[in-house]
Design a protein around this motif. Sequence first.
Motif, mmCIF file in Angstrom:
data_model
loop_
_atom_site.group_PDB
_atom_site.id
_atom_site.type_symbol
_atom_site.label_atom_id
_atom_site.label_comp_id
_atom_site.label_asym_id
_atom_site.label_seq_id
_atom_site.Cartn_x
_atom_site.Cartn_y
_atom_site.Cartn_z
ATOM 1 N N ASP A 95 -3.181 7.934 -3.100
ATOM 2 C CA ASP A 95 -3.316 6.570 -2.241
ATOM 3 C C ASP A 95 -2.368 5.689 -2.545
ATOM 4 O O ASP A 95 -1.431 5.248 -3.746
ATOM 5 C CB ASP A 95 -4.790 5.824 -3.287
ATOM 6 N N GLN A 111 -1.545 2.565 -1.165
ATOM 7 C CA GLN A 111 -1.963 1.127 -2.345
ATOM 8 C C GLN A 111 -2.326 0.983 -4.162
ATOM 9 O O GLN A 111 -1.646 0.667 -4.892
ATOM 10 C CB GLN A 111 -3.536 0.821 -1.770
ATOM 11 N N GLY A 128 0.149 -0.210 -6.553
ATOM 12 C CA GLY A 128 -0.403 -1.419 -7.880
ATOM 13 C C GLY A 128 0.712 -0.814 -9.289
ATOM 14 O O GLY A 128 0.136 -2.334 -10.171
#
Length: 76
Positions: A26, A28, A32
Amino acid sequence: MAGKAQETIDDAALRWRMAVHDAPQDPQVRAGLAAWLALSPAHLAAYDEACRLWMLTGLLAPAANEGDDSAERRSS
């Protein structure tokens, strides 16, 4: 007070390790994590420790499709 701050960092590091385990591809999650690690050397140390403990407790079996994210973290 520093003990409470370190506990919070350690908790966050473990949450990030679980997020990477649950969604290793992922973008994101990866972005992050990279942003969080860049905030402080203490974050990197806590994340490294979370990864080490995760492996020691057997919660994360090495997988062929999940690369060594320690090298990726250091190159970000």
